[in-house]
Design a protein around this motif. Structure first.
Motif, PDB file in Angstrom:
ATOM      1  N   PHE A   1      44.994  44.294 -13.179  1.00 32.27           N
ATOM      2  CA  PHE A   1      44.119  45.195 -13.936  1.00 32.27           C
ATOM      3  C   PHE A   1      43.073  44.383 -14.710  1.00 32.27           C
ATOM      4  O   PHE A   1      41.869  44.657 -14.629  1.00 32.27           O
ATOM      5  CB  PHE A   1      44.945  46.038 -14.917  1.00 32.27           C
TER       6      PHE A   1
ATOM      7  N   VAL B   1      40.404  42.453 -12.463  1.00 32.68           N
ATOM      8  CA  VAL B   1      39.420  43.366 -11.851  1.00 32.68           C
ATOM      9  C   VAL B   1      38.504  43.936 -12.921  1.00 32.68           C
ATOM     10  O   VAL B   1      37.283  44.042 -12.729  1.00 32.68           O
ATOM     11  CB  VAL B   1      40.152  44.489 -11.067  1.00 32.68           C
ATOM     12  N   TRP B   2      39.076  44.294 -14.043  1.00 29.87           N
ATOM     13  CA  TRP B   2      38.282  44.829 -15.153  1.00 29.87           C
ATOM     14  C   TRP B   2      37.208  43.820 -15.576  1.00 29.87           C
ATOM     15  O   TRP B   2      36.029  44.162 -15.706  1.00 29.87           O
ATOM     16  CB  TRP B   2      39.226  45.141 -16.326  1.00 29.87           C
TER      17      TRP B   2
ATOM     18  N   VAL C   1      34.586  43.260 -12.505  1.00 30.82           N
ATOM     19  CA  VAL C   1      33.683  44.406 -12.291  1.00 30.82           C
ATOM     20  C   VAL C   1      32.746  44.557 -13.484  1.00 30.82           C
ATOM     21  O   VAL C   1      31.527  44.737 -13.329  1.00 30.82           O
ATOM     22  CB  VAL C   1      34.510  45.698 -12.057  1.00 30.82           C
ATOM     23  N   GLY C   2      33.332  44.467 -14.674  1.00 35.39           N
ATOM     24  CA  GLY C   2      32.524  44.598 -15.885  1.00 35.39           C
ATOM     25  C   GLY C   2      31.438  43.535 -15.942  1.00 35.39           C
ATOM     26  O   GLY C   2      30.272  43.822 -16.238  1.00 35.39           O
TER      27      GLY C   2
ATOM     28  N   LEU D   1      28.721  44.096 -13.035  1.00 38.09           N
ATOM     29  CA  LEU D   1      27.881  45.277 -13.234  1.00 38.09           C
ATOM     30  C   LEU D   1      26.985  45.149 -14.460  1.00 38.09           C
ATOM     31  O   LEU D   1      26.019  45.868 -14.615  1.00 38.09           O
ATOM     32  CB  LEU D   1      28.746  46.534 -13.365  1.00 38.09           C
ATOM     33  N   MET D   2      27.352  44.218 -15.333  1.00 41.09           N
ATOM     34  CA  MET D   2      26.604  44.058 -16.569  1.00 41.09           C
ATOM     35  C   MET D   2      25.487  43.028 -16.415  1.00 41.09           C
ATOM     36  O   MET D   2      24.985  42.476 -17.374  1.00 41.09           O
ATOM     37  CB  MET D   2      27.563  43.598 -17.673  1.00 41.09           C
ATOM     38  N   MET D   3      25.149  42.720 -15.174  1.00 39.71           N
ATOM     39  CA  MET D   3      24.144  41.701 -14.896  1.00 39.71           C
ATOM     40  C   MET D   3      22.861  41.939 -15.705  1.00 39.71           C
ATOM     41  O   MET D   3      22.655  43.008 -16.251  1.00 39.71           O
ATOM     42  CB  MET D   3      23.808  41.704 -13.407  1.00 39.71           C
ATOM     43  N   ARG D   4      22.028  40.991 -15.679  1.00 43.27           N
ATOM     44  CA  ARG D   4      20.801  41.070 -16.480  1.00 43.27           C
ATOM     45  C   ARG D   4      19.906  42.238 -16.048  1.00 43.27           C
ATOM     46  O   ARG D   4      19.997  42.740 -14.948  1.00 43.27           O
ATOM     47  CB  ARG D   4      20.002  39.772 -16.327  1.00 43.27           C
ATOM     48  N   ARG D   5      19.045  42.588 -16.971  1.00 43.09           N
ATOM     49  CA  ARG D   5      18.084  43.641 -16.643  1.00 43.09           C
ATOM     50  C   ARG D   5      17.155  43.183 -15.522  1.00 43.09           C
ATOM     51  O   ARG D   5      16.979  41.986 -15.322  1.00 43.09           O
ATOM     52  CB  ARG D   5      17.258  43.971 -17.890  1.00 43.09           C
ATOM     53  N   HIS D   6      16.511  44.136 -14.907  1.00 42.41           N
ATOM     54  CA  HIS D   6      15.598  43.794 -13.826  1.00 42.41           C
ATOM     55  C   HIS D   6      14.409  43.003 -14.386  1.00 42.41           C
ATOM     56  O   HIS D   6      13.841  43.353 -15.410  1.00 42.41           O
ATOM     57  CB  HIS D   6      15.096  45.080 -13.147  1.00 42.41           C
TER      58      HIS D   6
ATOM     59  N   PHE E   1      10.720  41.894 -14.053  1.00 40.71           N
ATOM     60  CA  PHE E   1       9.498  42.330 -13.349  1.00 40.71           C
ATOM     61  C   PHE E   1       8.504  41.184 -13.135  1.00 40.71           C
ATOM     62  O   PHE E   1       7.481  41.363 -12.497  1.00 40.71           O
ATOM     63  CB  PHE E   1       8.811  43.451 -14.143  1.00 40.71           C
TER      64      PHE E   1
ATOM     65  N   ALA F   1      46.620  49.387 -10.072  1.00 41.60           N
ATOM     66  CA  ALA F   1      46.190  48.562 -11.213  1.00 41.60           C
ATOM     67  C   ALA F   1      44.759  48.077 -10.991  1.00 41.60           C
ATOM     68  O   ALA F   1      43.939  48.084 -11.920  1.00 41.60           O
ATOM     69  CB  ALA F   1      47.139  47.371 -11.376  1.00 41.60           C
TER      70      ALA F   1
ATOM     71  N   GLY G   1      41.527  49.057 -13.170  1.00 35.60           N
ATOM     72  CA  GLY G   1      40.734  47.945 -13.704  1.00 35.60           C
ATOM     73  C   GLY G   1      39.270  48.076 -13.328  1.00 35.60           C
ATOM     74  O   GLY G   1      38.383  47.840 -14.157  1.00 35.60           O
ATOM     75  N   ALA G   2      38.995  48.488 -12.092  1.00 38.92           N
ATOM     76  CA  ALA G   2      37.611  48.636 -11.632  1.00 38.92           C
ATOM     77  C   ALA G   2      36.891  49.735 -12.413  1.00 38.92           C
ATOM     78  O   ALA G   2      35.743  49.575 -12.838  1.00 38.92           O
ATOM     79  CB  ALA G   2      37.591  48.949 -10.142  1.00 38.92           C
TER      80      ALA G   2
ATOM     81  N   GLY H   1      36.270  48.505 -15.913  1.00 37.65           N
ATOM     82  CA  GLY H   1      35.191  47.522 -15.915  1.00 37.65           C
ATOM     83  C   GLY H   1      33.835  48.196 -15.768  1.00 37.65           C
ATOM     84  O   GLY H   1      32.867  47.852 -16.466  1.00 37.65           O
TER      85      GLY H   1
ATOM     86  N   ALA I   1      30.836  48.195 -18.460  1.00 38.99           N
ATOM     87  CA  ALA I   1      29.521  47.657 -18.111  1.00 38.99           C
ATOM     88  C   ALA I   1      28.427  48.690 -18.374  1.00 38.99           C
ATOM     89  O   ALA I   1      27.375  48.366 -18.933  1.00 38.99           O
ATOM     90  CB  ALA I   1      29.523  47.235 -16.647  1.00 38.99           C
TER      91      ALA I   1
ATOM     92  N   ARG J   1      25.284  48.456 -20.897  1.00 40.72           N
ATOM     93  CA  ARG J   1      23.884  48.555 -20.451  1.00 40.72           C
ATOM     94  C   ARG J   1      23.124  49.624 -21.224  1.00 40.72           C
ATOM     95  O   ARG J   1      21.930  49.493 -21.466  1.00 40.72           O
ATOM     96  CB  ARG J   1      23.836  48.860 -18.958  1.00 40.72           C
TER      97      ARG J   1
END
Lengths: 220, 357
Positions: A21, A24-25, A28-29, A32-37, A39, B326, B330-331, B334, B338, B342
């Motif tokens: 858990f 993966v958390w 993924v977090g 997905l939280m990568m930098r802004r685009h 330009f 699990a 978790g995904a 996450g 995120a 954002r």
């Protein structure tokens, strides 16, 4: 239920669930939280090459600091190599991995694998001592550092106790083995939430930094 | 079955033609087995010579008779066997001549005559789910045990069934099987566990009880002399373990070469017994020498201990469904984290506009 039965059963199930858990958390977090685009117009292309180059370059000591950090650098490499040798090439560990993967692999003679474990343990203890006694290092260390190091020491230490049956006059072998597995469980529970997560994040982080710098035209 | 020969053990052995040399050899062996100093052998001999032949009652409950088979077939021609005769084995259903009401009368008479002095041997577990599951002469096992145990000097549990519940207690334990120690709390109990136990352990324990009383026991009530070390400690395949040479399957080259059986599920490292020292059938062989890993039969609940063929270093990790669930949770966690992060970020250019204003 004995300590060994508890360790192999409920404790390991709990630790594995939390480990999966948490990892993966975090992954993924983080992704997905990568930098802004951005330009702006890229100054250089081939960002992948930049990322790979960065991984390679940051795996070597910076030229300017090469002599000053030789101990950390050598001990870091030696620790990782010996630790993974003792983890992945010690014969009694293979059935543990085989139960998940369905296949095993050749191993080192136990004596050699144990020697690797001893080196890994020695380095870790030396680094912990260094961290605790040097003022600058102590100042920049957090509780995460200490917990991560101690929880990594414990499986090595309990593993030696179990294999060599230290203190067998006072404590039974299956209890020693149970404590070894419980220490692994503790490490797995802590893993995703502390700095040990660098196992999964170190190379992606270096890659990302290298790619971004490449885009800006920096050779890093 | 009450012996017609009275007197001491020494009298009985002489009457059976056992030489002094043979007797002393047995005493030395017994002293050695029980981890006594060599100088104790004459004391063992002296004590055995003078020991009155105690009455022994052997009660079989939920069992397979394997313990009796092991004892009688493997050792009956030896001096240990004679010594076993030398105790007055007054009631043992499997080998006694009497049957039916006569047998039950013997039991009643023997317990009455030797009340407070006899040794009670028990093999087999005791069913508690229903008293009718196992009876002898219409008497349930639990009632018979309680009755006979009351007059016993000590109880020797022969085999893992009477010591820990054994196979009958294996999940789901349909008969509600329990060990003797779960029922009897006020008598000394010696557990000679194993499925079956080593014959020499049974005779050795009885000799010790005869001469010096209850031997030193471990936390499971087993004599340390026989259960003080693990199978792994004394295993002749141990050097292969040290070298990392393991049989991966029962028919591979490693198995044929006699390598360590750890990876095919040997429970030697956590099994306390002396099979690897004394072996079976007069020291001819034992399971590991025959090519099969130790199944840990002298340990409690060994049938349910996560599989006879699963290596010791594996775990009960659940299944891929749990791990997948699990990972899925978790995904989602996450992704939510995120997205929440954002949303907190200011849009591109906002910071520049703020600076310009």
């Amino acid at each position: 239920m004995t300590i060994l039965e508890f360790a192999r059963g409920p404790a390991f199930q709990f630790a594995l669930t939390l480990f999966v858990f948490g990892v993966v958390w975090r992954l993924v977090g983080t992704f997905l939280m990568m930098r802004r685009h951005d330009f702006s117009k890229p100054r250089k292309h081939s960002l992948v090459a930049g990322g790979v180059r960065s991984i390679a370059m940051r795996s070597l000591p910076p030229h300017e600091l090469e002599k000053k950090i030789v101990f950390q650098h050598v001990s870091g490499y030696a620790w990782h190599l010996t630790f993974f040798a003792s983890l992945l090439l010690f014969a009694p560990h293979i059935p543990f991995f085989k139960q998940f993967l369905g296949f095993g692999w050749p191993t080192l003679p136990n004596g050699l694998a144990l020697a690797c474990g001893a080196v890994a343990l020695g380095i870790l203890l030396a680094l912990l001592w260094r961290r605790a006694t040097r003022p600058v290092l102590r100042h920049i260390s957090t509780i995460d550092d200490y917990i991560s190091v101690i929880l990594t020491i414990l499986p090595l230490l309990t593993g030696f106790f179990a294999y060599y049956r230290f203190g067998i006059q006072f404590i039974r072998y299956e209890t020693l083995l149970g404590l070894h597995i419980l220490s692994v469980c503790a490490l797995m529970v802590w893993f995703p939430f502390g700095k040990l997560m660098h196992l999964f994040l170190a190379f992606p982080a270096r890659f990302q930094a290298g790619a971004l710098l490449r885009r800006k035209g920096v050779e890093a | 079955m009450t012996s017609e020969l009275g007197g001491t053990v020494g009298d009985f052995l002489r009457a059976r033609g056992v030489s002094r040399r043979g007797f002393m050899k047995f005493c030395a062996t017994t002293a050695s087995l029980m981890a006594m100093a060599p100088t104790m052998a004459p004391k063992v001999a002296e004590a055995l010579e003078k020991a009155r032949r105690p009455s022994v009652i052997w009660l079989p409950f939920q069992e397979c008779t394997g313990c009796t088979e092991s004892l009688t077939r493997s050792h009956s021609p030896t001096i240990e066997g004679l010594l076993f005769d030398a105790i007055s084995l007054d009631y043992q259903e499997t080998i006694m001549a009497a049957a039916g009401h006569q047998a039950e009368e013997i039991l009643r008479d023997v317990t009455k005559e030797n009340w407070g002095n006899y040794i009670l041997c028990v093999d087999g577990s005791i069913p508690l789910a229903n008293k009718g599951y196992s009876t002898i002469g219409g008497v349930s096992n639990v009632d018979m045990l309680k009755q006979v145990a009351r007059g016993a000097k000590a109880i020797v549990c022969i085999g893992s069934c009477s010591a820990f519940g054994g196979l009958p207690k294996a999940n789901p334990n349909p008969t509600g099987a329990v060990a003797v120690s779960d029922i009897i709390k006020d008598k000394p109990i010696i557990n000679v566990s194993g499925c079956p136990p080593i014959p020499i352990a049974i005779t050795g324990i009885l000799a010790h009880v005869l001469t010096f009383g209850i031997p030193e026991l471990d936390h499971y009530g087993r004599p340390r002399a026989f259960y003080g070390q693990t199978i792994h400690d004394r295993c002749y395949r141990r050097p292969f373990y040290e070298r990392g040479q393991f049989a991966e399957h029962f028919d591979d080259e490693g198995a044929k070469a006699g390598w360590c059986l750890f990876k095919v599920g040997c429970k030697g490292p956590i099994t306390y017994n002396s099979c690897s020292t004394y072996k079976w059938n007069f020291g001819v062989s034992w399971p590991v020498e025959a090519g099969h890993g130790c199944i840990g039969c002298s340990e409690p609940n060994f049938w349910d201990w996560q599989g006879l063929y699963r290596p010791l270093s594996t775990t009960q990790w659940g299944n891929w469904t749990t791990v997948g669930a699990a990972a899925g949770v978790g995904a989602v966690a996450g992704a939510v984290a995120a997205l929440a992060s954002r949303r907190k970020q200011r849009p591109v250019g906002e910071d520049v506009e703020e600076a310009q204003s």
